[in-house]
Design a protein around this motif. Sequence first.
Motif, PDB file in Angstrom:
ATOM      1  N   GLU A 123      46.826  53.953  74.259  1.00  0.00           N
ATOM      2  CA  GLU A 123      46.485  53.125  73.106  1.00  0.00           C
ATOM      3  C   GLU A 123      47.749  52.651  72.391  1.00  0.00           C
ATOM      4  O   GLU A 123      47.794  51.545  71.859  1.00  0.00           O
ATOM      5  CB  GLU A 123      45.614  53.930  72.144  1.00  0.00           C
ATOM      6  N   ARG A 124      48.783  53.464  72.394  1.00  0.00           N
ATOM      7  CA  ARG A 124      50.011  53.153  71.665  1.00  0.00           C
ATOM      8  C   ARG A 124      50.994  52.303  72.465  1.00  0.00           C
ATOM      9  O   ARG A 124      51.802  51.588  71.868  1.00  0.00           O
ATOM     10  CB  ARG A 124      50.682  54.447  71.203  1.00  0.00           C
ATOM     11  N   VAL A 125      50.957  52.395  73.805  1.00  0.00           N
ATOM     12  CA  VAL A 125      51.962  51.672  74.590  1.00  0.00           C
ATOM     13  C   VAL A 125      51.460  50.348  75.143  1.00  0.00           C
ATOM     14  O   VAL A 125      52.262  49.503  75.554  1.00  0.00           O
ATOM     15  CB  VAL A 125      52.508  52.545  75.748  1.00  0.00           C
ATOM     16  N   LEU A 126      50.146  50.141  75.182  1.00  0.00           N
ATOM     17  CA  LEU A 126      49.623  48.890  75.722  1.00  0.00           C
ATOM     18  C   LEU A 126      49.808  47.746  74.730  1.00  0.00           C
ATOM     19  O   LEU A 126      49.495  47.875  73.540  1.00  0.00           O
ATOM     20  CB  LEU A 126      48.142  49.029  76.071  1.00  0.00           C
ATOM     21  N   LYS A 127      50.269  46.609  75.222  1.00  0.00           N
ATOM     22  CA  LYS A 127      50.391  45.411  74.413  1.00  0.00           C
ATOM     23  C   LYS A 127      48.990  44.867  74.097  1.00  0.00           C
ATOM     24  O   LYS A 127      48.029  45.166  74.810  1.00  0.00           O
ATOM     25  CB  LYS A 127      51.175  44.336  75.169  1.00  0.00           C
ATOM     26  N   PRO A 128      48.839  44.054  73.057  1.00  0.00           N
ATOM     27  CA  PRO A 128      47.562  43.350  72.865  1.00  0.00           C
ATOM     28  C   PRO A 128      47.204  42.579  74.139  1.00  0.00           C
ATOM     29  O   PRO A 128      48.035  41.853  74.688  1.00  0.00           O
ATOM     30  CB  PRO A 128      47.856  42.412  71.696  1.00  0.00           C
ATOM     31  N   GLY A 129      45.999  42.771  74.619  1.00  0.00           N
ATOM     32  CA  GLY A 129      45.595  42.170  75.885  1.00  0.00           C
ATOM     33  C   GLY A 129      45.909  43.036  77.084  1.00  0.00           C
ATOM     34  O   GLY A 129      45.518  42.704  78.214  1.00  0.00           O
ATOM     35  N   GLY A 130      46.605  44.169  76.870  1.00  0.00           N
ATOM     36  CA  GLY A 130      46.913  45.084  77.966  1.00  0.00           C
ATOM     37  C   GLY A 130      45.665  45.772  78.481  1.00  0.00           C
ATOM     38  O   GLY A 130      44.689  45.965  77.733  1.00  0.00           O
ATOM     39  N   ARG A 131      45.674  46.137  79.754  1.00  0.00           N
ATOM     40  CA  ARG A 131      44.477  46.674  80.392  1.00  0.00           C
ATOM     41  C   ARG A 131      44.651  48.149  80.754  1.00  0.00           C
ATOM     42  O   ARG A 131      45.709  48.571  81.223  1.00  0.00           O
ATOM     43  CB  ARG A 131      44.143  45.890  81.665  1.00  0.00           C
ATOM     44  N   LEU A 132      43.586  48.914  80.546  1.00  0.00           N
ATOM     45  CA  LEU A 132      43.538  50.338  80.876  1.00  0.00           C
ATOM     46  C   LEU A 132      42.467  50.564  81.926  1.00  0.00           C
ATOM     47  O   LEU A 132      41.337  50.091  81.781  1.00  0.00           O
ATOM     48  CB  LEU A 132      43.224  51.160  79.622  1.00  0.00           C
ATOM     49  N   ALA A 133      42.804  51.299  82.991  1.00  0.00           N
ATOM     50  CA  ALA A 133      41.843  51.640  84.037  1.00  0.00           C
ATOM     51  C   ALA A 133      41.988  53.120  84.360  1.00  0.00           C
ATOM     52  O   ALA A 133      43.095  53.589  84.636  1.00  0.00           O
ATOM     53  CB  ALA A 133      42.094  50.805  85.297  1.00  0.00           C
ATOM     54  N   VAL A 134      40.876  53.857  84.300  1.00  0.00           N
ATOM     55  CA  VAL A 134      40.902  55.298  84.542  1.00  0.00           C
ATOM     56  C   VAL A 134      39.830  55.645  85.566  1.00  0.00           C
ATOM     57  O   VAL A 134      38.650  55.335  85.374  1.00  0.00           O
ATOM     58  CB  VAL A 134      40.659  56.099  83.252  1.00  0.00           C
TER      59      VAL A 134
END
Length: 343
Positions: free
Chosen positions: A237-248
Amino acid sequence: MMTDHGTVEEPADGGPVRHIPVLLRPVLEALDPRPGEVVVDGTFGAGGYSAALLASGASVLGIDRDPTAIAAAAPMLAAHPGLRLVHGRFGDLRSIVETEADGAVDGVVLDIGVSSMQIDEAERGFSFQKDGPLDMRMSRSGPSAADVVNRLKVGDLARVLNFLGEERQAGRIARAIEARRAERPFERTLDLAQVVGRVLGRSPKDRIDPATRTFQALRIYVNDELGELARALVAAERVLKPGGRLAVVTFHSLEDRIVKRFLRDRSEAASTSRHLPDVQHKDRTFESRNRPVTGEEDEIASNPRARSAKLRSAVRTEAPARAEGEATDFIDLPSLADLPSGA
């Protein structure tokens, strides 16, 4: 071949199976990597996701706590200048990204759990299909599974087996372990598996070995896998840029519940209170694609590890990250740091 979170099946020819990245196509769709972007592969392993990300033109910052995986990646590092690899825990993702990528990235992918390569190495002690030392440490440091079963109080051991292995007979197994270790300590995987097997028995109809849940619980506990996952989500949550994507990608209901709860919390704006409006109001930090993606029939047929895999993904909004809080309060288990010293 690993078919579930800690269950192993041998291939037809009897040889080891190379780790195959699970849900690769939907992971790439969720991450949508683009040339010039930086994506963190927090569980590098054999580099399956990283290779596909590099092929898209993105740069990759890989993280792995297993020194064996780091050493095996030397040829891939030499062939791909866009790949950087760090020996560390993905729970420390924030500090690693701050050091290696100026504190912000375009994507984060996590594949939670043990890899097929670790399962195939008997000396790592992850599997009861092959006899080996009762180890299970991904980082090869800290207390081992043998330390846990030989030294943890019987009540605490039962809690670990029940919570992390969802083992209904955790109390019986823990008491049997306590009785046997009084005679001699556990040192080998098959030794422990045989004790568990004698407690539970096995019906021909049983799909999994009776020791599966015990070994799963010990592995998750020894490597603090749920705590690492919770810390990694907060860090993403802290390192992703706005628009950054997370996949788990998860393989176990406990892991999936952590990811689901985190994304639900971060993608729903909390209602305001007339008593504490400033404290209660929370902006959404993620736009969650909350329906999990599972393996299709053709992938499961070629890679049984995909049978229990679930992918959840989300896109980072422009809202500031929320206070970190107590990310792992829900894990009410004895700390490895408090493990009684050996005799």
